[in-house]
Enzyme design. Structure first.
Site, mmCIF file in Angstrom:
data_model
loop_
_atom_site.group_PDB
_atom_site.id
_atom_site.type_symbol
_atom_site.label_atom_id
_atom_site.label_comp_id
_atom_site.label_asym_id
_atom_site.label_seq_id
_atom_site.Cartn_x
_atom_site.Cartn_y
_atom_site.Cartn_z
ATOM 1 N N GLN A 243 -4.697 -1.778 9.654
ATOM 2 C CA GLN A 243 -4.513 -3.097 9.054
ATOM 3 C C GLN A 243 -5.024 -4.198 9.996
ATOM 4 O OE1 GLN A 243 -3.298 -3.771 5.843
ATOM 5 N NE2 GLN A 243 -4.030 -5.825 6.356
ATOM 6 N N LYS B 232 0.847 -1.206 0.000
ATOM 7 C CA LYS B 232 0.000 0.000 0.000
ATOM 8 C C LYS B 232 0.874 1.245 0.000
ATOM 9 C CE LYS B 232 -3.791 -2.378 2.234
ATOM 10 N NZ LYS B 232 -4.439 -2.821 3.454
ATOM 11 N N ASP C 140 -11.157 2.495 3.922
ATOM 12 C CA ASP C 140 -11.415 1.056 3.775
ATOM 13 C C ASP C 140 -12.923 0.780 3.653
ATOM 14 O OD1 ASP C 140 -9.331 -0.712 3.536
ATOM 15 O OD2 ASP C 140 -8.929 -0.846 5.686
#
Ligand code: NAP
Length: 297
Positions: free
Chosen positions: A103, A59, A126
């Site tokens: 994460q 990422k 997200d």
């Protein structure tokens, strides 16, 4: 006489992802030309889990490639829930941060739901916060979760017809299967959707009726040719490393048994190189939208 196997159209996620990255890069260059700061994406990483480390690294690398500012906040495995929530408060307030992700998975002593709920929905690139999930359900503008967003983008960019089609989604996770089923049934996609899970009866029969089959069940090569209708579009979300005797020591496969399924398909995503590359690119797209305050002022 041996019959020739049919060749499906491969949905090249790698190529489509790189095209989208070029588009984002150009937009960021225009932003910089106007003398403004670039979009800023932050990843919060707790612990040393190998897969998480490599996702976050990827990422970070891809954010930098399109010209974003990219930061990683790293914390040891034993960080307290309170400290992590304080970091999230800080990120929520920092005006130089457009979007961030935490994460997953988090260590067991941290309540992942509490952490997700703490994220400001405006910065939830997200798309996991209940506000974004709820807005998605109501077809309101919001950040879509990256993997389903990537899949609808693949379908759109390939020009695949969806209206009135039977779409079967295998798997009902919060981040893939459930949002996928919602997106395919919304106006614009207009599929008739069946969402299957581990308690579904007659799974083979249901799959065999699918015009579009989306497999996200986390079981290597689960979907066999006998479960697929002639001419179906098959999207394979699964990603598995299977140990073998090769130099690398493993090969990568999906939830679909490519050998037996591909000859029956009109379109199919390969693994690797199908859905995978689209996930990070969708996160970058969401970050650019956050920067532009497209959904929330
Ligand atoms: P998950 O949370 O483990 O969910 C799996 C789902 O499959 C569950 O809903 C489960 O049903 C269902 N299932 C399991 N066995 C089944 C069976 N025999 N028949 C019918 N349904 C069954 O998985 P996930 O996070 O959605 O991920 C799915 C796969 O996609 C994994 O391989 C993952 O690595 C991959 N993935 C790839 C990307 C990417 O970017 N390419 C992103 C995310 C995930 P129940 O709900 O009843 O338990």
């Amino acid at each position: 006489m041996q019959q020739d196997k049919k060749t499906p159209v491969l949905i090249d996620g790698k190529l489509i992802a790189s095209t989208i990255k070029e588009e984002i890069k150009k937009e960021v260059a225009d932003i910089l030309d106007r003398g403004q700061r670039p979009p800023h994406l932050v990843a919060v990483l707790v612990g040393e889990d190998g897969a998480s480390l490599s996702y976050v690294k990827s990422k970070e690398k891809q954010s930098q490639e399109v010209g974003f500012t990219s930061s990683v906040y790293r914390f040891p495995e034993n960080i307290s829930e309170e400290e992590l929530l304080q970091t999230i408060d800080f990120l929520n307030k920092d005006e130089e941060v457009d979007g961030y992700i935490v994460q997953m998975p988090l260590p067991k002593h941290i309540d992942a739901r509490k952490v997700t709920d703490h994220i400001d929905p405006k910065k939830d690139v997200d798309g996991f916060h209940p506000v974004n999930a709820g807005r998605m359900l109501l077809s309101l503008p919001c950040y879509l979760p990256a993997t389903p967003y990537g899949i609808v983008t693949l379908i759109d960019r390939m020009g695949i017809e969806t209206a009135g089609k039977n779409c079967v989604v295998l798997g009902r996770s919060d981040i893939v299967g459930t949002p996928m089923s919602v997106l395919m049934s919304r106006k614009g996609k207009d599929c008739t959707v069946t969402l299957c899970h581990s308690k579904t009866e007659n799974l083979e029969r249901i799959c065999a009726q699918a015009d579009i089959l989306i497999a996200a069940i986390g079981k290597p090569a689960f979907v066999k040719g006998s479960m697929v209708k002639e001419g179906a579009v098959v999207i394979d979300v699964g990603i598995h490393r299977i140990k073998d005797d090769s130099e690398k020591g493993y090969y990568v496969t999906g939830d679909v048994d490519y050998e037996s399924v591909a000859p029956k398909c009109s379109y199919i995503t390969p693994v690797p190189g199908g859905v995978g590359p689209m996930t990070i690119v969708s996160l970058l797209t969401n970050t650019l939208k956050a920067y532009k305050k497209e959904f929330y002022k």
